[in-house]
Scaffold this active site. Sequence first.
Site, PDB file in Angstrom:
ATOM      1  CB  ILE A 460     -79.888  18.758 -87.737  1.00  0.00           C
ATOM      2  CG1 ILE A 460     -79.827  17.336 -87.386  1.00  0.00           C
ATOM      3  CG2 ILE A 460     -80.817  18.998 -88.817  1.00  0.00           C
ATOM      4  CD1 ILE A 460     -80.911  16.639 -86.869  1.00  0.00           C
ATOM      5  N   GLY A 461     -76.439  19.427 -87.083  1.00  0.00           N
ATOM      6  CA  GLY A 461     -75.538  19.534 -85.827  1.00  0.00           C
ATOM      7  C   GLY A 461     -74.788  18.246 -85.622  1.00  0.00           C
ATOM      8  CB  THR A 462     -75.338  14.884 -87.298  1.00  0.00           C
ATOM      9  OG1 THR A 462     -75.396  15.361 -88.510  1.00  0.00           O
ATOM     10  CG2 THR A 462     -76.899  14.773 -86.828  1.00  0.00           C
ATOM     11  CG  ASN A 577     -64.791  13.740 -88.004  1.00  0.00           C
ATOM     12  OD1 ASN A 577     -64.267  14.107 -86.719  1.00  0.00           O
ATOM     13  ND2 ASN A 577     -64.815  15.070 -88.787  1.00  0.00           N
ATOM     14  CE  LYS A 579     -61.311  18.096 -83.733  1.00  0.00           C
ATOM     15  NZ  LYS A 579     -60.394  19.447 -84.186  1.00  0.00           N
ATOM     16  CD  GLN A 584     -74.385  13.721 -83.446  1.00  0.00           C
ATOM     17  OE1 GLN A 584     -74.914  14.829 -82.721  1.00  0.00           O
ATOM     18  NE2 GLN A 584     -75.091  13.300 -84.165  1.00  0.00           N
ATOM     19  CD  GLU A 651     -81.902   8.610 -83.524  1.00  0.00           C
ATOM     20  OE1 GLU A 651     -83.119   8.683 -83.295  1.00  0.00           O
ATOM     21  OE2 GLU A 651     -81.507   7.876 -84.574  1.00  0.00           O
TER      22      GLU A 651
END
Lengths: 691, 319, 158
Positions: A460-462, A577, A579, A584, A651
Amino acid sequence: MTVVSRSLGVALDRIEGREKATGEARYANEHLHEDVAHAAVVQSTIAKGTIRSVDASAALAVPGVLTVLSCANAPRLQAHDEELALLQSHRVSYRGQIVAAVVAETIEVARQAQRLVQIEYEQEPHDVELRADHPRLYRPERVNPSYETDTEQGAPDGALTAAPFSVDVTYETPSFHNNPMEPHAATAVWDGGDTLTVYDSTQGSAPARQTIARVLGIDPECVRVVAPHVGGGFGSKGDVRPPALLAAMAAQVVGRPVACSLTRQQMFDVTGYRTPMIQRVRLGARSDGRLTAIVHDVVEQTSTLEEFAEQTAVVTRMMYASPNRRTTHRLVRLDVPTPSWMRAPGECPGMYALEAALDELAIALELDPIELRIRNEPDVDPETGHPFSSRSLVACLREGAARFRWADRDPTPGARRDGRWLVGTGVAASTYPARMRPSEALARREPGGRFLIQVAAADIGTGARTALTQIAADTLEVEPERVRLEIGDSAYGTAPVAGGSAGTASWGTAVHLACRRLLDSDETEARISSEDTVEKREPYSRHAFGAQFVEVRVDTETGEIRVPRILGVFAAGTIVNPKTARSQFIGGMTMGLGMALLEEGILDPHFGDVVNHDLAQYHVPVYADIEEIDAVWIDEHDPHLNPMGSKGIGEIGIVGTAAAVTNAVHHATGIRFRRLPIRLDQVVEAWHGSE
Amino acid sequence: MRPFRYGRAADAAEALALATAPEAKFLGGGTNLVDLMRLGVEQPAFLVDVARIDDRIEETAEGGLRIGAGVRNSDLAADARVRARYPVLSSALLQGASGQLRNLATTAGNLLQRTRCSYFQDVTRPCNKRAPGSGCPAREGEHRNFAILGWSSECVATHPSDMAVALAALDAIVETSNRSLPLLDLHRLPDNEPERDTVLEQGELITAVRLPPLPFARRSRYSKVRERASFAFAVVSLAAALDLEDGIVRDARLALGGVAHKPWRAQRAEEVLRGEPATADSFTRAAETELAQARPLRDNGYKIHVARNLIVRTLSELA
Amino acid sequence: MCVNGIEHTLTVDTRTSLLDLLRERLGLTGAKKGCDHGQCGACTVLIDGRRANACLALAVAHSGSTIATVEGLAAERELHPLQRAFIEHDAFQCGYCTPGQLCSAAGMLEELRAGRPSAVTDTDPVLSASEVRERMSGNICRCGAYCNLVQAILEAGR
């Protein structure tokens, strides 16, 4: 930033980068165009009562309208969750509840007809205001997802009374709204009337499939949920939301594919939100700063339909050492929508109150706030007694302090001025559990020394797609280019939602095991479930930690607050990762800045709902709000986690930010704001009083 | 939206002819009208597209500028003459909206944009402006960002335009198909008929905005206070121009935004300033005189402090 | 209407936004509907070379215009410098605001090169982080990729 192996720790570009940058990536309502009809929802205009009648005649008279669904005629559902019992009942339980859906040939016709559906209500008086002394506050049996509601150790009340230093403070937060950029949307297609494919904007295609099948009363084998790309969720797409079910129902009725999308305004009512909260934190300490008592009492709301009790005080159970401690959660059912997950449920609001209260204590003690935290670092998990699998909070605080030049800081509030600006800095700790859930995964050999991995994960964009590719490549000992990873399809088996920062750990473990099985056998394909591995984990307390540092400037003439610098230092095991991880962390901190200074679902009790329901009035941070921002991490090796040695990071970025901002504003102004957002009207009133 | 017919006018005469159709409305860039149509607040039956008419900025004989109604906000802000001679106007435009919106929005459309009050914009709620007589929920509801001046029990909304505030300070004249009138008279206060934002009649077309020459407008600026650092409506804003000689204020122009149903020309403050030394003291007195007439609502008294401080700061920066 | 170099002649409902025309009629789903009210910028395209919100542009009002969308940015197989920079700097996460960011950035860089002022500088603007931040503030990114977006746009703009 260590490269742990040939693939883990490598800053690979996002695998789907090209697709996203060229517009080729398809989101929920972008897969099909042939023959697709459009559904628009109708919402209730009362907060409590019953529907007396639905008159769809004017809507049906518009050329191009195919049907109008309501409680009068909607297909019957077998919803276990009342929020999913769409169009099933005459009861209205909150303003904005979906009471009808118009299906039409085009978006324009659907939206025109939507306003023509006439609904008559029997309105009842509603109660929508959360109060600490609400007479109907009750103790839920569990808090999300299954924690104990209240805990107590030692004798905290006595300890508080006896403590030479104490604070007793109450922090309040409004409703916050996830507001992913992609509105919730789904396109449903029935094939031959009994198999259903739903292109859904969901954080979990596998659980969504189960839920949709269950609610529709059909065999899950007949349902497929496809979600290769999702335009953000932040928790609001963890549960199935109205578009998937409405599209499925509508498609069944009209006999063709139906696309349903919520408007931005509608998202504020029917996609979940973070509950408003009233948090009372009491801390007792010796003169050397050792905490003798910690008490954290939370008051929050849920709907009359479903119980969702955010686990706000749970974090206080493991953060700091203290022989006496109590945490409680109290809930009241109001005539409001059901709250749900929003980035770091529990930890985010809980740490806001705890870390701000701790700052108040530090000031009362005349002790540096970082030193205060260090002095209360626990050896083991204070609640369970389990050892921490790894805990580098102190290292994060120290590293951050060095980078932020904390040692140069004059702790005197209001001492630093730059023209009309007061300048201040603040610090707060963050934490987030490192969870893992069972998942299935498949690994298959392909021609040319390539591999195919399939897992019903969600990106979801993570950056999960990329991280999982790296994990597979690492296990298979090949270059990432040789691995083709397919996600976002319930056909790939069971897998947990992208949530709880557990995605990469959960899917990654399954992927790793599948790849290992493939290598260890002669088979061309290995399909596994990680259930055993997950269940057999040893009893450690597993959490990621971090420290957030913020510099703020407060305009003494207008009350405007700007944030020139934010730094997060984290310790989260192996960073798969660098980057995408940095993105995040920073994304979370950016959202935290919004939480602290800008965001508020403004409830008008007269109507019973959030009135500022769009992006012009509900302010999320824009480019100009973010100046210098960075995230770094401490190398942390933790063998008790998962094959990658990683902790979830999606989160934790938001968790300490609001407290760090609150603490910085106090440092700048000498004023302790205990209500978010700290908007300029609050600041000006604090200086001048309200007239 | 309800269905509507669309016609593109080649010139003002054609626009007026097309606008005789029932429930016709003029369409500029659409950045407010299309927004309101999608919300169901505006429901024209006929859209007369006038965006490409009158899209030039010209010198006037008196040495001012004539801004065509169809000039895009971004072009107006970038015009070298505007930047040099009326910097407050360029600055106001650049602090409003977003780059994309400024490229579409026209001069006339910007003037005629409607309040962003959440009750007004939501057709499921009462609103005297949208549905006369239905009530004003903002009075007792959410009104933190609404008026402290000139409001009535009918309506407490504010006008959202930054450009209009600058034009108000510059004594702009609005030219329409029927007449010329001072911009200050274009927008109404909501004493009665809050549904009428302006004095324009049905079918009356704004053709241009004229800026009189104002040499001291070269010393002008626009200051905007907002909750986030960009892309937000004003909490309070100020357009100010100062004519100074030997440290004395010979003349001043002040207009406040975000405080009333129309751009608020601070005439009392201007009177106080004329002839006074350009000091913080004078500026404060001027601000306080103007704001003495402010009537805060339950939750927006903070705007009085912000407005006072903004006046003092902006004038100090100009002096 | 010319879209990414291809001429189209279509009959549309007057209510159709340029955004819905692109997405529903032409299958160009690059431009996104984030709010449909000009408040997020995810629908940003180039109309006659200038960036604009497609959601508030009625298709009929732009009949005869030249439209460029994200699908038209890359030339054949080569990515546009902005696209390459976005990927390299990780200037996106979920990707939903990305097409709008790219078109807006392309338009913005042109505006800046042409010397158009902003709230940051009123004359002779120079490409800088603060200019990019101000000029791009009409494009919201809820994932919070702003700091990487700024880096990517600065690099592509050089």
